[in-house]
Design an enzyme around this catalytic site. Structure first.
Site, PDB file in Angstrom:
ATOM      1  N   TYR A  80      67.262  89.420  91.996  1.00  0.00           N
ATOM      2  CA  TYR A  80      66.238  88.435  91.728  1.00  0.00           C
ATOM      3  C   TYR A  80      65.038  88.414  91.883  1.00  0.00           C
ATOM      4  CZ  TYR A  80      70.853  85.504  91.825  1.00  0.00           C
ATOM      5  OH  TYR A  80      72.025  85.068  91.928  1.00  0.00           O
TER       6      TYR A  80
ATOM      7  N   VAL B 124      69.315  77.610  88.252  1.00  0.00           N
ATOM      8  CA  VAL B 124      68.339  78.102  89.413  1.00  0.00           C
ATOM      9  C   VAL B 124      67.699  78.616  88.751  1.00  0.00           C
ATOM     10  CG1 VAL B 124      69.902  79.403  90.718  1.00  0.00           C
ATOM     11  CG2 VAL B 124      69.289  80.436  89.166  1.00  0.00           C
TER      12      VAL B 124
ATOM     13  N   HIS C 133      73.510  74.916  92.187  1.00  0.00           N
ATOM     14  CA  HIS C 133      73.884  76.625  93.023  1.00  0.00           C
ATOM     15  C   HIS C 133      72.376  77.204  93.643  1.00  0.00           C
ATOM     16  CE1 HIS C 133      77.111  77.016  90.047  1.00  0.00           C
ATOM     17  NE2 HIS C 133      77.623  75.687  90.892  1.00  0.00           N
TER      18      HIS C 133
ATOM     19  N   GLN D  33      73.634  73.458  87.344  1.00  0.00           N
ATOM     20  CA  GLN D  33      73.574  74.697  87.983  1.00  0.00           C
ATOM     21  C   GLN D  33      72.605  76.007  87.943  1.00  0.00           C
ATOM     22  OE1 GLN D  33      78.214  75.486  85.972  1.00  0.00           O
ATOM     23  NE2 GLN D  33      77.273  73.711  85.267  1.00  0.00           N
TER      24      GLN D  33
HETATM   25  P1  NAD Z   1      77.972  80.084  81.341  1.00  0.00           P
HETATM   26  O1  NAD Z   1      77.069  81.095  80.902  1.00  0.00           O
HETATM   27  O2  NAD Z   1      79.069  80.623  81.073  1.00  0.00           O
HETATM   28  O3  NAD Z   1      77.822  78.911  79.500  1.00  0.00           O
HETATM   29  C1  NAD Z   1      76.985  78.758  79.010  1.00  0.00           C
HETATM   30  C2  NAD Z   1      77.371  77.457  78.210  1.00  0.00           C
HETATM   31  O4  NAD Z   1      75.520  77.590  77.237  1.00  0.00           O
HETATM   32  C3  NAD Z   1      78.269  78.139  76.817  1.00  0.00           C
HETATM   33  O5  NAD Z   1      79.041  77.352  76.436  1.00  0.00           O
HETATM   34  C4  NAD Z   1      77.746  78.577  74.860  1.00  0.00           C
HETATM   35  O6  NAD Z   1      78.367  77.706  74.457  1.00  0.00           O
HETATM   36  C5  NAD Z   1      75.973  77.362  76.140  1.00  0.00           C
HETATM   37  N1  NAD Z   1      75.532  78.085  74.713  1.00  0.00           N
HETATM   38  C6  NAD Z   1      75.055  78.892  74.363  1.00  0.00           C
HETATM   39  N2  NAD Z   1      73.363  78.380  74.138  1.00  0.00           N
HETATM   40  C7  NAD Z   1      73.837  76.907  74.343  1.00  0.00           C
HETATM   41  C8  NAD Z   1      72.292  76.074  73.370  1.00  0.00           C
HETATM   42  N3  NAD Z   1      70.934  76.671  73.129  1.00  0.00           N
HETATM   43  N4  NAD Z   1      72.609  74.421  73.154  1.00  0.00           N
HETATM   44  C9  NAD Z   1      73.358  74.476  74.607  1.00  0.00           C
HETATM   45  N5  NAD Z   1      73.959  75.176  74.848  1.00  0.00           N
HETATM   46  C10 NAD Z   1      74.000  76.096  74.655  1.00  0.00           C
HETATM   47  O7  NAD Z   1      76.916  79.157  82.411  1.00  0.00           O
HETATM   48  P2  NAD Z   1      77.359  77.773  83.576  1.00  0.00           P
HETATM   49  O8  NAD Z   1      78.575  77.531  82.654  1.00  0.00           O
HETATM   50  O9  NAD Z   1      76.057  77.557  83.570  1.00  0.00           O
HETATM   51  O10 NAD Z   1      77.643  78.799  84.116  1.00  0.00           O
HETATM   52  C11 NAD Z   1      76.798  80.829  84.852  1.00  0.00           C
HETATM   53  C12 NAD Z   1      76.095  80.146  86.261  1.00  0.00           C
HETATM   54  O11 NAD Z   1      75.429  81.356  85.617  1.00  0.00           O
HETATM   55  C13 NAD Z   1      75.502  79.021  86.806  1.00  0.00           C
HETATM   56  O12 NAD Z   1      76.274  78.455  87.468  1.00  0.00           O
HETATM   57  C14 NAD Z   1      73.807  79.486  87.223  1.00  0.00           C
HETATM   58  O13 NAD Z   1      74.304  79.032  88.911  1.00  0.00           O
HETATM   59  C15 NAD Z   1      74.318  80.647  86.608  1.00  0.00           C
HETATM   60  N6  NAD Z   1      72.651  80.860  85.571  1.00  0.00           N
HETATM   61  C16 NAD Z   1      71.721  80.120  85.667  1.00  0.00           C
HETATM   62  C17 NAD Z   1      70.776  80.868  84.588  1.00  0.00           C
HETATM   63  C18 NAD Z   1      69.744  79.714  85.056  1.00  0.00           C
HETATM   64  O14 NAD Z   1      69.457  79.582  85.662  1.00  0.00           O
HETATM   65  N7  NAD Z   1      68.605  79.974  83.498  1.00  0.00           N
HETATM   66  C19 NAD Z   1      71.021  81.328  83.965  1.00  0.00           C
HETATM   67  C20 NAD Z   1      72.363  82.206  83.800  1.00  0.00           C
HETATM   68  C21 NAD Z   1      73.079  82.131  84.569  1.00  0.00           C
END
Ligand code: NAD
Length: 238
Positions: A61, A98, A114, A96
Site C-alpha cells: 500500500y 481507493v 472499499h 470502488q
Molecule cells: P477490475 O480491475 O476488476 O476491472 C477493471 C475494468 O476497467 C475492466 O472491466 C476493464 O475493461 C475496465 N477498463 C480498463 N481501462 C478502462 C478505461 N480506460 N475506461 C473505462 N474502463 C476501463 O476493477 P474493479 O472491478 O474496480 O475491481 C478491482 C478492485 O481492486 C476494486 O474493488 C478496487 O478497490 C481495487 N483497485 C483499486 C484501484 C484504484 O483505486 N485506482 C486500482 C486497482 C484495483
C-alpha cells in the site's frame, strides 16, 4: 452512441471501478491475471495476509500511495464532477477505488466503499475514526500505533471484509432513476449486484468501458470505449 438524456426528475447513481483511473496511469486489478500492480491479492489484500505479514501489506500500500500521489485526474473524473455540479443532490457517486482522483477532480457527494489509500486506522477496530495518513513507509518500525495499542493498518477493505457505507449506498440506489457504471469488471461483490438492485427499482442502467463487463446482461445500454473519451458529452442534461 446517442447522448443519454438526464431530465429534471432524474436521480443519478454512478459506480466507478479501477478502469476509470486507468487513463491516469493507475493499473487496474484484472489487467493481468488477477494481479494488482504485479502482486497476488492473497499476499497483500486479505485479513490473513495482514495477520501473516503486516509489513508485506504496508509495503504494497505504500507503493500504491506513491503511485497515487503521482497520478492526476483524467477527463472521465472531471466529466463526473461536472455532472454533479449540474445535478447537485440528485447526483451520487460510489467508487470502488481507493485513490482520491474523484475528489481531486471536484466530486463531493461520494463514498469510497472499499476504503481510502490516504487514511489509516486501528487494526483492532477499536472504534476510533480513521486518520489522514499519506506516509510512504519504508519499514514496519515507522508505522504508528493507535491509542489502544493496535498497529495502524491501511484504511482499505480487504477481500473478505464488509464494504463501507452500505446503508447509504442502498438508500441512494433505491432513489436512483439512472445508474451509470464505469470501468469495473463486474466480478467484485456486492458492487457487481448494484445494477440488479437498480433494475428492480426501475432505473435505466448504463455501462461505460472498453469491454462488456461480466454482468453486461443487466444493463439497458453498454457503451464500449475508454471512460475518458466516452463520458465527456455522454449526458444531455435537460
Ligand atoms: P477490475 O480491475 O476488476 O476491472 C477493471 C475494468 O476497467 C475492466 O472491466 C476493464 O475493461 C475496465 N477498463 C480498463 N481501462 C478502462 C478505461 N480506460 N475506461 C473505462 N474502463 C476501463 O476493477 P474493479 O472491478 O474496480 O475491481 C478491482 C478492485 O481492486 C476494486 O474493488 C478496487 O478497490 C481495487 N483497485 C483499486 C484501484 C484504484 O483505486 N485506482 C486500482 C486497482 C484495483
Amino acid at each position: 452512441m446517442a447522448a443519454i438524456s438526464v431530465s429534471g426528475k432524474d436521480r443519478v447513481f454512478v459506480l466507478t471501478g479501477a478502469g476509470i483511473s486507468a487513463e491516469s496511469g493507475l493499473p487496474t486489478f484484472r489487467a493481468s491475471d488477477g494481479l494488482w500492480a504485479g502482486h497476488r491479492i492473497e499476499d497483500v489484500c486479505t485479513p490473513e495476509a495482514w495477520q501473516r505479514n503486516p509489513w508485506r501489506v504496508w509495503e504494497f500500500y505504500s507503493g500504491r500511495r506513491a503511485d497515487g500521489a503521482k497520478a492526476e485526474p483524467n477527463p472521465a473524473h472531471f466529466a463526473l464532477a461536472e455532472l454533479e455540479a449540474k445535478l447537485g443532490e440528485r447526483f451520487f457517486l460510489c467508487t470502488q477505488n481507493v485513490d482520491d482522483l474523484h475528489e481531486r477532480a471536484g466530486s463531493v457527494r461520494l463514498v469510497h466503499m472499499h476504503g481510502e489509500l490516504a487514511k489509516s486506522r486501528c487494526e483492532n477496530e477499536c472504534g476510533r475514526a480513521p486518520v489522514e495518513d499519506r506516509t510512504i513507509y519504508t519499514s514496519l518500525d515507522e508505522v504508528g500505533r493507535c491509542a489502544c495499542g493496535g498497529l495502524l493498518r491501511p484504511h482499505i477493505v480487504f477481500f473478505g471484509e464488509i464494504p463501507l457505507e452500505m446503508d447509504r449506498i442502498q438508500e441512494e440506489i433505491g432513489k436512483a432513476t439512472l445508474m451509470v457504471v464505469v470501468g469495473t469488471s463486474g466480478s467484485v461483490y456486492p458492487a457487481a449486484n448494484f445494477v440488479h438492485w437498480a433494475r428492480l427499482g426501475g432505473a435505466r442502467t448504463v455501462y461505460v468501458g472498453p469491454e462488456a463487463p461480466l454482468n453486461a446482461a443487466a444493463f439497458t445500454h453498454v457503451v464500449e470505449g475508454k471512460a475518458g473519451e466516452v463520458l465527456l458529452g455522454l449526458f444531455q442534461v435537460g
